[in-house]
Design a protein around this motif. Structure first.
Motif, PDB file in Angstrom:
ATOM      1  N   ASP A 151       9.965   1.811   4.222  1.00 30.55           N
ATOM      2  CA  ASP A 151       9.845   2.599   3.133  1.00 30.55           C
ATOM      3  C   ASP A 151      10.875   3.834   3.194  1.00 30.55           C
ATOM      4  OD1 ASP A 151       7.855   1.694   1.255  1.00 30.55           O
ATOM      5  OD2 ASP A 151       6.683   1.759   3.036  1.00 30.55           O
TER       6      ASP A 151
ATOM      7  N   THR B  37      -1.528  -1.900  -2.223  1.00 30.49           N
ATOM      8  CA  THR B  37       0.001  -2.317  -2.291  1.00 30.49           C
ATOM      9  C   THR B  37      -0.022  -3.931  -2.049  1.00 30.49           C
ATOM     10  OG1 THR B  37      -0.131  -2.288   0.242  1.00 30.49           O
ATOM     11  CG2 THR B  37       0.313  -0.171  -0.937  1.00 30.49           C
TER      12      THR B  37
ATOM     13  N   LYS C 223       3.158  -6.450  -0.708  1.00 26.74           N
ATOM     14  CA  LYS C 223       4.700  -6.737  -0.199  1.00 26.74           C
ATOM     15  C   LYS C 223       5.280  -8.068   0.297  1.00 26.74           C
ATOM     16  CE  LYS C 223       4.723  -4.812   4.301  1.00 26.74           C
ATOM     17  NZ  LYS C 223       5.585  -5.264   4.984  1.00 26.74           N
TER      18      LYS C 223
ATOM     19  N   LYS D 183       8.258  -4.539  -2.784  1.00 29.03           N
ATOM     20  CA  LYS D 183       7.040  -3.755  -2.668  1.00 29.03           C
ATOM     21  C   LYS D 183       6.679  -3.350  -3.850  1.00 29.03           C
ATOM     22  CE  LYS D 183       4.375  -0.480   0.102  1.00 29.03           C
ATOM     23  NZ  LYS D 183       4.561   0.515   1.037  1.00 29.03           N
ATOM     24  N   THR D 184       5.369  -3.304  -4.056  1.00 25.57           N
ATOM     25  CA  THR D 184       4.833  -2.515  -5.192  1.00 25.57           C
ATOM     26  C   THR D 184       3.323  -1.777  -4.666  1.00 25.57           C
ATOM     27  OG1 THR D 184       3.617  -2.383  -7.539  1.00 25.57           O
ATOM     28  CG2 THR D 184       3.174  -4.444  -6.127  1.00 25.57           C
ATOM     29  N   SER D 185       3.202  -0.435  -5.100  1.00 24.77           N
ATOM     30  CA  SER D 185       2.055   0.217  -4.731  1.00 24.77           C
ATOM     31  C   SER D 185       1.523   0.987  -5.925  1.00 24.77           C
ATOM     32  CB  SER D 185       2.298   1.145  -3.436  1.00 24.77           C
ATOM     33  OG  SER D 185       3.290   2.219  -4.105  1.00 24.77           O
TER      34      SER D 185
ATOM     35  N   GLU E 225       2.301   4.921   1.862  1.00 26.33           N
ATOM     36  CA  GLU E 225       1.290   5.414   1.162  1.00 26.33           C
ATOM     37  C   GLU E 225       0.335   6.202   1.610  1.00 26.33           C
ATOM     38  OE1 GLU E 225       2.334   2.384   0.399  1.00 26.33           O
ATOM     39  OE2 GLU E 225       3.634   2.868  -1.150  1.00 26.33           O
TER      40      GLU E 225
END
Length: 809
Positions: A217, A431, A433, A450-452, A804
């Motif tokens: 990240d 999240t 990924k 990735k999505t959060s 996060e």
């Protein structure tokens, strides 16, 4: 600093000059496994035949090859060591001065084939310097005993923790702290509380990565610190128990139990740790604001009770497919209290005006939990796929009771103001990924997505007691704050060894951010910052070039672009009154800060690493101290452009077979150019520091350690100039019961040189501050290990909450 640098370089020249005065010979060879495939990262040691003392060490390359240079004609033997394989030795041989000797190729056998019932103890160095990171192996340190994770960061090379628990690396703030690959999205206060709840007995190592690749990240302008907790590494049933006692101003205790089971199909691991104790610190704050002087003296205590639980399982479906589950939880129950005395004077004449005596009692509890499901596919062609789904939560509850009493000349009570507040916080993080690595041409391609999705809810209810002692809610200072954020990311990364001398790595990460913050005031007033929406896309390139220009000289050039998003609580624009004269408030318009980092590292003989770096920070954000009327407040603000030039030199010090160590010195020059509100800010200031660790093997299973750190004058939050500080620790360790039990005794900050001092003179506010914490302690720790000792490497687990969870305060 000049003397320290001169002494360090003189020592380097002293060590290396004899080798340059003679005709060098060469010893080379190659290492492979029992399938005749080259083995990389094998530790190859050149030894003297008479006593097996170390002459020189090397590590095999991608092709399994290694090479030594020899100073003179002599006889040698070679050992080959790697975790998971049997240690091998060559026959003795003789090399003439200036000759080249090629060692017969060696094949290493997996240790699990022949090690049943045999105890193998692999000792790691305390500090490891790798191409992409520096590793502090906590298990190898005596002086780490009884420390918590925040104190371990203070002891780590190039790391600093200031009096407000802000963490920086090589003089740069914005460090992102990971625990087992998960970023802790906590604000400074809650992050510090969480790290203080982790015992050193539960920590395996601390990894410091100053320039992460596109796979990571993009958060963290100073880089990444990853705290690796202990996990199962052995076949069979095994475990350990730890008990610790610390005596500072007050006594404290900690303990943990780990139990693990592993066979060819399943890996079960668990750990429970707890600590209890009261921690005290002092604060001295003398400030002059307009025509008034305030001389504040505070004693703060934090009574902590914490439990950490970790449990997980891996199921090896076959030799290609693995699924796993991991749960980590932290429960903290603490009460923070402050007792403050503030005489107030009319500054031009020094005449006494009144005295403020304030008490603040804040009982609270925190729960932090993360749950991870992982699937991994890996085949012999070099293809690896990792999928992670995560859920993380943070629950914080605290209530403050803060009476303020004002006294006159004869200590008679003039009036009082009693404040109360309630501040519940709920944060949920979801999240998912996927990461893929595969061979492409002669290199390796990595890519993923990735999505959060994050939701936070903060409430701030403020009360003042009326004349009858009944709390009355103040509507214009009470609010509800909701914040939602969605970040979608994708990346590609490629690395390749071009030839024997050159290798490259390049990558690009894209992150799209959508966020919304909604503030609802109890009095119904709508202001400009009640609702703030943001949506933006950023690209984060990274690159690295490595040049092995000589067997003793390697150059590594790296570049990366990073982002620091505001923590969730910093965006909440409420005002939190600390006492009648000081308060803190959030900033809904706080912008992310962006950093471009470039570093050039030279490695000499695999021992000395010298790094020169430059960082440019746009929209630099930090905690600013400012004034309004007769009060002082702190707030996170984007205040300047920051430029940093830094130099870092680190070296392992293998003095002889019973004495080794590590030394690190660093220097940086920070330049700020901006403004705080309408007040111009232009500050240039240098900073420097050093870290030294020495280990001694005393015989009869006794070892000793001495370590110390020093930070010279520097700058914090752009306007604060800090004074020098440092500390020296000593420790002794004894193994017994067939090396299954360990007792460690250590003393920290033995000269009591860690207390801090700082000054600030900006915008009409002059402050002279100082303080101390329980840095001077005596610590005793007992560890007992039981069960199977067959070494088996555990699989590496990186979960999806890395970015996060660190933004929770």
């Amino acid at each position: 600093m000049k003397k320290l640098t001169t002494s360090f370089l003189a020592a380097v020249l002293f060590i290396t000059s004899p080798a340059m005065a003679q005709t060098a010979g060469k010893i080379s060879g190659q290492v492979a496994d029992n399938n005749n495939k080259p083995l990389q990262s094998v530790t190859v040691s050149l030894l003297q035949p008479k006593d097996s003392s170390l002459v020189k060490a090397a590590v095999s390359g991608n092709d399994g090859a290694f090479e030594f240079t020899t100073k003179k004609a002599a006889g040698y033997i070679i050992s080959y060591a790697m975790v998971g394989y049997e240690t091998k030795y060559s026959d003795s041989f003789y090399v003439k001065e200036g000759d080249t000797y090629i060692v017969k190729n060696v094949q290493m056998v997996a240790a699990t084939n022949k090690l049943q019932g045999v105890t193998v103890i692999a000792k790691k160095p305390m500090i490891e310097i790798k191409a992409d990171k520096t590793v502090f192996n906590v298990e190898a340190s005596i002086n780490a005993t009884g420390s918590n994770a925040l104190e371990l960061l203070q002891k780590s090379p190039g790391m600093q923790v200031d009096n407000n628990d802000n963490i920086s690396m090589k003089g740069k703030s914005g460090v992102k702290v990971y625990v087992d690959g998960k970023m802790m999205q906590l604000d400074t206060k809650d992050l510090a509380a969480y790290l203080k709840s982790i015992n050193s007995d539960d920590v395996e190592a601390i990894e410091m990565i100053s320039n992460p690749s596109a796979k990571y990240d993009a958060s963290g302008n100073a880089g990444i610190v990853n705290i690796r907790l202990k996990k199962n590494k052995k076949f069979g049933t095994n475990g350990s128990t730890n008990l610790g006692f610390t005596q500072g101003v007050t006594p404290k205790g900690n303990g943990s139990v780990a139990l693990n089971y592993r066979d060819k199909k399943i890996n079960l691991f668990s750990n429970v740790g707890a600590n209890i104790g009261e921690y005290r610190n002092t604060l001295r704050l003398f400030r002059i604001q307009k025509d008034t002087a305030y001389n504040q003296q505070s004693i703060n205590t934090n009574d902590n009770k914490n439990i950490n639980i970790k449990a997980g399982a891996d199921y090896f479906i076959d030799n290609k497919n693995t699924i796993g589950f991991l749960a980590t939880t932290n429960f903290g129950n603490n009460e923070w209290s402050s007792n403050t005395n503030t005489p107030i004077f009319y500054n031009p004449t020094g005449k006494f005006v009144k005295n403020l005596k304030a008490v603040n009692i804040v009982p609270g509890n925190r729960t932090n939990a993360n749950f991870n499901v992982n699937y991994r596919y890996a085949d012999t062609s070099g293809t690896e796929i990792n999928f992670d789904a995560d859920y993380g939560l943070f629950r914080g509850r605290s209530h403050s009771y803060q009476p303020n009493y004002y006294y006159g000349d004869n200590d008679n009570l003039i009036y009082s103001v009693i404040n109360r507040n309630s501040t519940p916080t709920d944060i949920n993080i979801y999240t998912a990924k996927v990461d893929v690595e595969q061979k492409l041409g002669k290199g390796k391609l990595g890519y993923g997505a990735k999505t959060s999705f994050v939701t936070t809810k903060n409430a701030f209810d403020f009360f003042v007691d009326n004349s009858e002692g009944t709390p009355v809610k103040i509507l214009d200072r009470s609010n509800q704050f909701k914040y939602t954020e969605n970040v979608n990311a994708a990346y590609g990364n490629y690395q390749r060894q071009l030839n024997a001398k050159w290798s490259i790595q390049t990558g690009l990460r894209m992150e799209q951010t959508n966020s919304e913050g909604d503030l609802t005031r109890e009095d119904g007033v709508i202001q400009a910052d009640n609702t703030v929406k943001k949506s933006y896309i950023d690209f984060f390139p990274s690159a690295a070039v490595t040049w092995n220009l000589h067997k003793n000289h390697t150059l590594n050039l790296t570049y990366s672009r990073r982002i620091d998003r505001p923590t969730y609580q910093d965006l909440n624009p409420f005002e939190n009154k600390l006492d009648e004269l000081t308060y803190e408030k959030g900033n809904a318009f706080l912008r992310p800060q962006y950093t471009d980092n470039v570093e050039l590292t030279h490695t000499f003989m695999g021992i000395i690493n010298t790094t020169v770096g430059y960082s440019h920070v746009k929209d630099y954000a930090t905690q600013v101290t400012d004034t309004t009327n007769n009060a002082t407040y702190v707030q996170q603000q984007n205040l300047a452009t920051q430029n940093i030039i830094n130099i870092n030199i680190g070296s392992s010090l293998p003095i002889n077979k019973w004495w080794s160590g590590y030394a690190n010195i660093w220097y940086n020059y920070q330049m700020f150019d901006g403004a705080i509100g309408t007040k111009a800010l232009k500050v240039n200031i240098p900073g420097y520091g050093a870290y030294l660790q020495q280990s001694f093997i005393l015989g009869k299973d006794y070892t000793a350690e001495m370590s110390g750190w020093f930070s010279g004058p520097s700058v914090w939050a752009a306007t604060w100039k800090t004074k020098p500080q440092g500390g020296v620790d000593v420790g002794l360790q004894k193994l017994f019961w067939k090396k299954k039990a360990t007792v460690k005794v250590s003393a920290t900050d033995i000269f009591h040189t860690s207390p801090w001092k700082a000054t600030s003179d900006f915008g009409g506010l002059r402050i002279n501050a100082g303080g101390s914490w329980e840095s001077q302690t005596v610590r005793v720790n007992f560890t007992y290990r039981f069960g199977s000792n067959q070494i088996k490497s555990s699989r590496d687990r990186k979960t999806g909450l890395d970015s996060e969870s660190k933004r929770i305060k």
